[in-house]
Write a protein that holds these residues in place. Structure first.
Motif, short mmCIF file in Angstrom:
data_model
loop_
_atom_site.label_atom_id
_atom_site.label_comp_id
_atom_site.label_asym_id
_atom_site.label_seq_id
_atom_site.Cartn_x
_atom_site.Cartn_y
_atom_site.Cartn_z
N LEU A 189 0.83 -1.21 0.00
CA LEU A 189 0.00 0.00 0.00
C LEU A 189 0.86 1.26 0.00
CD1 LEU A 189 -3.00 -0.73 2.41
CD2 LEU A 189 -3.10 -0.13 -0.01
N SER A 228 1.88 1.83 -3.55
CA SER A 228 0.77 2.27 -4.38
C SER A 228 0.35 3.70 -4.04
CB SER A 228 -0.43 1.33 -4.21
OG SER A 228 -0.12 0.03 -4.68
N LEU A 284 -4.93 4.77 -7.77
CA LEU A 284 -5.96 4.56 -6.76
C LEU A 284 -6.52 3.14 -6.84
CD1 LEU A 284 -7.85 7.97 -6.99
CD2 LEU A 284 -6.48 7.14 -5.06
N LEU A 285 -6.74 2.67 -8.06
CA LEU A 285 -7.23 1.31 -8.22
C LEU A 285 -6.16 0.31 -7.79
CD1 LEU A 285 -9.06 1.61 -11.67
CD2 LEU A 285 -10.10 1.32 -9.43
N CYS A 303 -4.12 0.71 -5.28
CA CYS A 303 -4.27 0.64 -3.82
C CYS A 303 -5.42 -0.28 -3.43
CB CYS A 303 -4.51 2.03 -3.25
SG CYS A 303 -3.13 3.17 -3.41
N ALA A 304 -6.55 -0.10 -4.11
CA ALA A 304 -7.72 -0.91 -3.82
C ALA A 304 -7.45 -2.38 -4.10
CB ALA A 304 -8.92 -0.43 -4.63
N CYS A 305 -6.72 -2.66 -5.18
CA CYS A 305 -6.43 -4.05 -5.56
C CYS A 305 -5.51 -4.73 -4.55
CB CYS A 305 -5.83 -4.10 -6.95
SG CYS A 305 -7.03 -3.85 -8.29
N VAL A 361 -5.45 -4.23 -1.27
CA VAL A 361 -6.30 -4.61 -0.14
C VAL A 361 -7.25 -5.73 -0.54
CG1 VAL A 361 -8.03 -3.82 1.51
CG2 VAL A 361 -6.15 -2.30 0.85
N LEU A 362 -7.88 -5.58 -1.70
CA LEU A 362 -8.85 -6.57 -2.16
C LEU A 362 -8.19 -7.93 -2.37
CD1 LEU A 362 -11.81 -6.90 -2.96
CD2 LEU A 362 -11.16 -6.38 -5.31
N THR A 363 -6.97 -7.91 -2.88
CA THR A 363 -6.23 -9.15 -3.10
C THR A 363 -6.06 -9.92 -1.81
OG1 THR A 363 -5.00 -8.34 -5.00
CG2 THR A 363 -4.01 -10.12 -3.77
N ALA A 382 -3.88 -2.25 -12.82
CA ALA A 382 -4.10 -2.32 -11.38
C ALA A 382 -4.31 -3.74 -10.87
CB ALA A 382 -5.31 -1.45 -11.00
N HIS A 406 -1.41 -5.78 -9.63
CA HIS A 406 -0.86 -5.61 -8.28
C HIS A 406 -1.25 -6.80 -7.40
CE1 HIS A 406 0.76 -1.47 -8.36
NE2 HIS A 406 -0.14 -1.27 -9.32
#
Length: 420
Positions: free
Chosen positions: A145, A148, A270-271, A273-275, A277-279, A328, A331
């Motif tokens: 993070l 990112s 930004l995506l 960063c989201a990926c 966490v989502l991963t 993204a 990542h």
């Protein structure tokens, strides 16, 4: 520094967040050239195929430096190596604006790549000797993070600088920030004694009978690693290669200023960063095989590439979103391959070597992609370039499927081992 009930303790979180801060600052002086690439090209008049060598040199030296500095890290305290890397990177950013041409830029940025490679091996050593189980995955997520978020910051502050000053100012600013970070990190790491990752307390927390020795890696493990490395190369080609040329793509297809193209590309960061966490959440909830997960990511990337191909030149918002998502989602695959795979191969020993080689493969892919994309774009146009991206993603599905079979067999004896 074991945690209670599997949760990271406050000291562990502090170390992870400070390492993330170091990685954040280092990314400012690693990504600034790529983010400002459109403006540099406009100001200097250098052709894309020539200036593409500059970030390519960084990718190559960063990849090679991972292995070299991994070995050096066995003999030099981590906080010294990381501080040295930050200061050397800052020096390169001070010097780059004074380079008279592309060859000189390549030399300076190549040195910067090696300097950047002085950070991850010792940082990885600190993580491995500090975290276990889900703690390790959490620490990896926090540091990812940091990287990112640095890309997001770059897409925001670099256009702001370019709107009021020359492109050279971008590199001066990054250098100053990294010098401050180097001083803060050295003081913090020395004061908290986190640099001595081979102390009895830390070793006792992480060393087990199965990992106390470093047995010879069996042939099946070597062959499986070979397939995984091919996957990592593709991840690097799609993640960093696309990210580098996204501002150029948007500017050439839809027009507008360099600053506007860079700001639009903040969607990608930004995506990303989201990926990250989502991963972590999706992998822990639904997957046990890292290569099956990567195959799924490549499938999603293929879909985005095909949508981008059909939307090219028709809709700027759709193109911006799809090209951002295409990069993204990589990542997620990168985190699984660079953080979780070495953790599961820990029982074979050679963890540092495996980690360094895997990370090197990713940046080899990034280096190849950065230059190849420039060549294909200049000779055949963006449609051909996007088609190549789709083909690479499809190849990733195939390689992941084959590697997943070998990976399942390789990890089966430790099927219920701790999650990373």
């Amino acid at each position: 520094m074991k945690a209670t009930n599997g949760a990271p303790d406050k000291k562990s979180l502090a170390v992870a967040f400070f390492c993330a801060a170091v990685y954040f600052c280092s990314y400012l002086t690693r990504k600034d050239f790529s983010v400002a690439l459109v403006a540099i090209t406009e100001a200097t008049g250098f052709p894309d195929s020539a200036i593409a060598f500059v970030p390519t040199c960084l990718f190559f030296t960063y990849g090679i430096g991972q292995t070299v500095n991994g070995a050096i890290g066995d003999h030099v305290k981590p906080h010294w190596l990381m501080t040295g890397g930050l200061l050397l990177s800052a020096a390169c950013n001070f010097v780059l604006p004074h380079c008279p041409g592309v060859p000189a830029m390549c030399v300076v940025w190549g040195i910067n790549g090696f300097a950047q490679a002085m950070l991850w091996p010792p940082m990885s050593k600190i993580m491995i000797y500090t975290y276990s189980g889900t703690q390790y995955g959490t620490a990896s997520m926090i540091i990812s993070l940091g990287a990112s978020l640095a890309t997001v910051a770059g897409y925001l502050y670099i256009p702001a600088i370019l709107s009021v000053a020359s492109w050279q100012t971008v590199f001066y600013f990054g250098a100053v920030v990294v010098v401050i970070c180097a001083v803060a990190w050295f003081i913090y790491s020395t004061h908290h004694n986190i640099a001595g990752s081979n102390t009895p307390e830390v070793a006792a927390a992480t060393d087990t009978p199965s990992t106390a020795k470093s047995p010879k890696m069996p042939l099946p493990a070597v062959l499986t690693l070979g397939f995984i490395l091919l996957d990592v190369v593709l991840v690097g080609m799609l993640r960093d290669g696309i990210e580098t040329w996204t501002p150029t793509f948007l500017k050439e297809i839809f027009g507008g200023s360099a600053e506007r193209s860079i700001l639009i590309t903040v969607i990608l960061a930004l995506l990303g960063c989201a990926c990250v966490v989502l991963t972590t959440l999706v992998y822990r909830r639904f997957f046990r095989n890292e290569l099956v997960f990567c195959g799924t990511v490549f499938l999603i990337a293929t879909v985005f590439a095909l949508v981008l191909l059909f939307a090219n030149g028709k809709s700027m918002p759709l193109c911006a979103v799809t090209i951002s998502m295409l990069s993204a989602v990589m990542h997620g695959a990168n985190l699984a391959l660079t953080a979780y795979v070495p953790k599961k191969m820990k029982r074979f020993g050679h963890v540092s070597t495996v980690s360094g080689v895997i990370n090197s493969a990713g940046y080899l892919g990034a280096a190849l992609s950065t230059y190849i994309i420039a060549s294909i774009k200049e000779t055949h146009g963006w449609n051909a370039t996007i088609t190549v991206w789709a083909a690479l993603a499809a190849l990733g599905i195939l390689l992941s499927a084959v590697a997943a079979i070998f990976w399942r067999r390789l990890t089966k004896p430790s099927g219920t081992q701790e999650e990373s």
